[in-house]
Scaffold this active site. Sequence first.
Site, mmCIF file in Angstrom:
data_model
loop_
_atom_site.group_PDB
_atom_site.id
_atom_site.type_symbol
_atom_site.label_atom_id
_atom_site.label_comp_id
_atom_site.label_asym_id
_atom_site.label_seq_id
_atom_site.Cartn_x
_atom_site.Cartn_y
_atom_site.Cartn_z
ATOM 1 N N ASN A 128 -10.318 4.411 1.588
ATOM 2 C CA ASN A 128 -9.450 4.263 0.423
ATOM 3 C C ASN A 128 -9.647 5.411 -0.561
ATOM 4 O O ASN A 128 -10.486 6.289 -0.355
ATOM 5 C CB ASN A 128 -9.726 2.923 -0.282
ATOM 6 C CG ASN A 128 -8.802 1.818 0.173
ATOM 7 O OD1 ASN A 128 -7.584 2.021 0.279
ATOM 8 N ND2 ASN A 128 -9.356 0.646 0.448
ATOM 9 N N GLU A 140 0.845 -1.207 0.000
ATOM 10 C CA GLU A 140 0.000 0.000 0.000
ATOM 11 C C GLU A 140 0.875 1.249 0.000
ATOM 12 O O GLU A 140 2.086 1.181 0.150
ATOM 13 C CB GLU A 140 -0.907 0.032 1.234
ATOM 14 C CG GLU A 140 -2.322 -0.479 1.010
ATOM 15 C CD GLU A 140 -3.171 0.465 0.165
ATOM 16 O OE1 GLU A 140 -2.659 1.510 -0.311
ATOM 17 O OE2 GLU A 140 -4.353 0.143 -0.045
ATOM 18 N N ASP A 171 -10.005 0.299 -4.431
ATOM 19 C CA ASP A 171 -8.962 0.422 -3.411
ATOM 20 C C ASP A 171 -8.328 1.808 -3.580
ATOM 21 O O ASP A 171 -9.040 2.796 -3.740
ATOM 22 C CB ASP A 171 -7.954 -0.714 -3.525
ATOM 23 C CG ASP A 171 -7.267 -1.011 -2.200
ATOM 24 O OD1 ASP A 171 -6.525 -0.136 -1.712
ATOM 25 O OD2 ASP A 171 -7.456 -2.099 -1.652
#
Length: 283
Positions: free
Chosen positions: A143, A15, A190
Amino acid sequence: MSYYIYDETRCELGEGPLWHPIRNQLFWFDIMGMRLHTRVNDETVTWQFDEYVSAAGWVDENTLLMASETSLSTFDIETGETSFVCALEADNPDTRSNDGRADPQGGFWIGTMGKAAQDKAGSIYRYYRGTLRKLFGDITITNSICFSPDGTTAYFCDTRTDQIMRVALNDDGWPHGKPEVFIANANHPDGSVVDADGNLWNAQWGSYRVCGYAPTGEVLRYIDVGGLQSSCPAFGGADGTTMFVTSAQQNLTDDDRAKSDEHGAVFAIDNVAKGQKEHQVFL
């Protein structure tokens, strides 16, 4: 338009990719591994922490503002030392930080979520010139935090709802008015990033791809990657036209692993679009 593997490290939950525009260097996180990664002279460099870390913005050439499960801290890239800036839900053992990005006005937005994705346990905050303020609550999986090039619009999502939202910003970068739906059916959205033309690029979890949307919400095209759980894109490279995409290995089935051995890697795709330079955070 073909992808290639930028870094062979396999993250459990990759991430927060960040291209540092002064250092010309990519940083990214493995949230579940509690690690920050980068590359120096074609070698992977890793820092290990004792709690979850997930996102960062750049403060100066040698300093990042880094989000963890309990705080925002500065991180010295040269020494690896952290210095506490402010608490982030430190009194709630059930949550951690997740997606985050710096805005054009020099603020840093950071989302939280339940460690077990508990329903509506997360929130979105903005740190700006010494103050951390809660912006939105009752979010399950925060997100897609990103911003239009002119600084008038912020985007974010709750992955659980399958919608990407947008909200207007004032001159200082604070939201005004209510968020509205930008993409109604976003296919497990995401992380996202906005390019220099205002197009939003969203990693679609579980789809081996990133989807590009025009400012109108129209689908522009899809960018394929080698990891089923593509998690967040970022623009960087010498001219800002390379897209880097993190991915994850969480909850993969045997069939998923049989289809690809690239899950969890960082991918790169050249000449996708001209990205915005990542914005500097003002402490």
